[in-house]
Enzyme design. Structure first.
Site, short mmCIF file in Angstrom:
data_model
loop_
_atom_site.label_atom_id
_atom_site.label_comp_id
_atom_site.label_asym_id
_atom_site.label_seq_id
_atom_site.Cartn_x
_atom_site.Cartn_y
_atom_site.Cartn_z
N SER A 1 0.51 -0.82 -0.10
CA SER A 1 0.18 -0.46 -0.13
C SER A 1 0.22 1.70 0.30
CB SER A 1 -0.72 -0.20 1.40
OG SER A 1 -2.06 0.77 1.32
N ASP B 1 10.34 5.76 -9.71
CA ASP B 1 10.87 5.66 -11.15
C ASP B 1 11.07 7.35 -11.54
OD1 ASP B 1 8.98 4.00 -11.80
OD2 ASP B 1 7.22 4.61 -11.35
N LYS C 1 -0.83 -4.41 -3.09
CA LYS C 1 -2.04 -3.76 -2.90
C LYS C 1 -2.28 -2.30 -2.83
CE LYS C 1 -5.56 -1.83 0.01
NZ LYS C 1 -6.32 -0.96 0.32
#
Length: 575
Positions: free
Chosen positions: A318, A329, A343
């Site tokens: 999460s 990224d 998740k």
């Protein structure tokens, strides 16, 4: 968003809220109507086929509910029947869309805030007794001198022996300002009674931070309301320690392993400490285009250049995945460990009638490169297909970081350097399950007021531990031993009163298996000694224990290696 119960975000969706409230009214109307009339309620009009299907379905639910509650062969608890029906309906969607009754709703608030009324201890049940396994510094239990390893004999004169842990926790819980009397038994010392006044306990998201070989290390276990603040304070503490010791801080390890996540906004705030202001961290998308929203950092960063490594594993979920995915990224740091849990669902918290809560999935998380964090489960074999979604993202699908590095989809976050954590052996797992390592360490603590000198005499430590296991009559059977025992028992049942020749033929097998068992235990000796050292130290000082534990951690060791070699670090990020 944490795994399971905590909300990451409340999505403002007035249409959905109005619809759910309207549906509640329909349910009430249908149940009342069906209590008077047996005929179905199809006269209600609704705009469009979908609304008609909804009304029809609510009609059917009400009719089935009425028939069961009034005519089932045994008396039915009508409230629990309705709750069970709701749970069954939500089970067909995903594991995070859940219905919380009034009591569960109260617990839910504690979980999301990271605060709860209590005395600052964690407990575990071992051999029908209740032991203190952790203390939160600065709170009532710590101030009263209670320590790890103490046995709680009673609370408010209620004996705890053989009492289920849930009942014990209920005795500890209570409103802030109220008190409880706790009788403590400690081996080698007289029992004593401590009066503890409950306080609002705030758990620090940072469970440990320290400077090791010029590398800063911070361990975060959740994403609660104060997590960004906790992380900032830990980072500044590392900077002060490095300055005091005249050490150059070469890099930072942020350990998010076993972190189930938490609040979405906190994940953005945590990421903002290490990336440029205005950087995208995560986006969410729901069923309709108007649900799309991008979250960017709004605060000035602490540091955007210090080499950074994030540790993740299969239990990183999460909000922890949001941070990991964004850092990867944006080419801000190196990820090391295992592929994360996957998740990536956003839950809206809808407060409904009678202080109940519906926690409903309304969106999904995407990293800045466009990767879906959610690891979609394969379609089950249920007879009724409730969901009409398409297949999940292919694990081989390529995405690109800000610096044009390749990263891959498929759910979860794949680290730049994959390292699988070594699983505990069956023997070590059994020792932990039966509490042998904990109880031995408690005895050591009771016998030694001062922390033992380090390094430990590992051979003497194992000898003492083996003697302790003999005293406790601890028996461990390997899987082959258990199978051989089952085989002997089967033969005895089949050949009762007959010649025992076949049983005697197993004696040779027994000897060989025993030899293999001794070899297995010898191989595990170092791991068991490591575990004993850490647990003994934890009974004196949990921070010292964590530092020693990191010395046995190959994933952390790899991170230190990468951060200490600027050339290797830069090559991984294509800098």
């Amino acid at each position: 968003m944490p795994m399971g119960n905590n909300p990451c975000k409340t999505v403002n969706s007035p249409g959905k809220v109005r619809f759910l409230r309207r549906a509640q009214g329909w349910i009430a109307a249908v149940v009342f109507y069906c209590g008077i009339h047996a005929s179905p309620l199809y006269a209600i009009s609704s705009p469009g086929k979908e609304y008609f299907d909804i009304v029809k379905s609510i009609d059917l639910v009400g009719e089935v509910y009425r028939e069961i509650s009034q005519g089932y062969v045994d008396k039915v608890n009508v409230s629990e029947l309705m709750y069970a029906g709701i749970d069954g309906m939500l089970h067909t969607l995903d594991q995070y869309t859940v219905f919380l009754d009034e009591d569960a709703s109260k617990d839910f608030g504690e979980q999301t805030s990271g605060q709860y009324p209590g005395v600052g201890i964690s407990i575990a049940g071992l051999e029908e007794n209740v032991f203190v396994t952790s203390i939160v510094d600065g709170y009532p239990a710590s101030k009263a001198g209670i320590r790890v390893g103490d046995r709680i004999d009673s609370i408010n004169n209620t004996k705890l022996k053989s009492l289920p842990l849930e009942k014990v926790r209920e005795l500890i819980k209570g409103p802030v300002g109220s008190s409880l009397l706790v009788r403590i038994d400690r081996k080698g010392s007289p029992s004593f009674i401590a009066k503890l006044v409950r306080e609002e306990i705030r758990l620090n998201s940072v469970t440990y931070f320290g400077l090791i070989d010029g590398i800063g290390y911070i361990e975060m276990k959740n994403f609660g309301t104060h997590s960004a603040e906790d992380l900032r304070e830990a980072y500044e503490g590392l900077k002060r320690e490095a300055a005091d010791r005249h050490i150059i801080l070469k890099g930072l390890v942020l350990d998010l392993r076993h972190n189930p996540g938490g609040l979405l906004t906190v994940a953005v705030d945590v990421t903002s400490l290490f990336v440029k202001k205005g950087s995208e961290v995560v986006s969410i998308k729901g069923r309709t285009p108007d649900t799309y929203k991008s979250y960017t950092t709004a605060n000035p960063p602490l540091d955007t250049v210090l080499p950074l490594a994030i540790l993740i594993n299969s239990e990183t979920a999460s909000a922890a995945e949001i941070v990991s995915g964004a850092i990867q990224d944006l080419d801000r740091g190196v990820l090391i460990g295992e592929r994360s849990f996957g998740k990536g669902l956003v839950q809206s918290i809808l407060r409904i009638s009678y202080d109940h809560i519906l926690k409903m999935t309304t969106s999904k998380y995407y990293t800045p490169s466009g990767r879906l964090i959610q690891k979609e489960s394969e379609a089950g074999s249920e007879s009724r297909k409730v969901l009409t979604r398409t297949a999940g993202e292919n694990a081989s699908k390529v995405f690109y970081t800000k610096g044009k590095r390749k990263v891959y989809g498929g759910g979860g976050i794949t680290p730049d350097i994959e390292m699988n954590e070594s699983a505990s052996s069956p023997y070590l797992s059994e020792l932990r399950k039966k509490g042998m390592i904990f109880l031995f360490s408690s005895d050591m603590r009771s016998a030694n007021a001062v922390m033992p000198a380090q390094p430990f005499d590992r051979k003497a430590l194992m000898t003492s531990f083996n003697d302790f296991l003999s005293t406790r009559k601890f028996v461990y059977k390997t899987e082959p031993e258990q199978r051989l025992t089952d085989l002997r028992e089967s033969i005895e049942r089949l050949q009762k009163g007959k010649d025992k020749a076949e049983l005697k033929s197993l004696d040779g097998v027994q000897q060989e298996i025993g030899h293999l068992r001794e070899m297995e235990l010898a191989r595990e000796s170092d791991k068991i000694t490591d575990a004993l050292e850490v647990e003994i130290l934890r009974h004196y000082n949990e921070h010292d224990a964590r530092r020693v534990e990191l010395g046995h951690d190959p994933v952390f060791t790899k991170a230190v290696e990468i951060l200490s070699d600027r050339k290797k670090y830069s090559s991984l990020l294509h800098l």
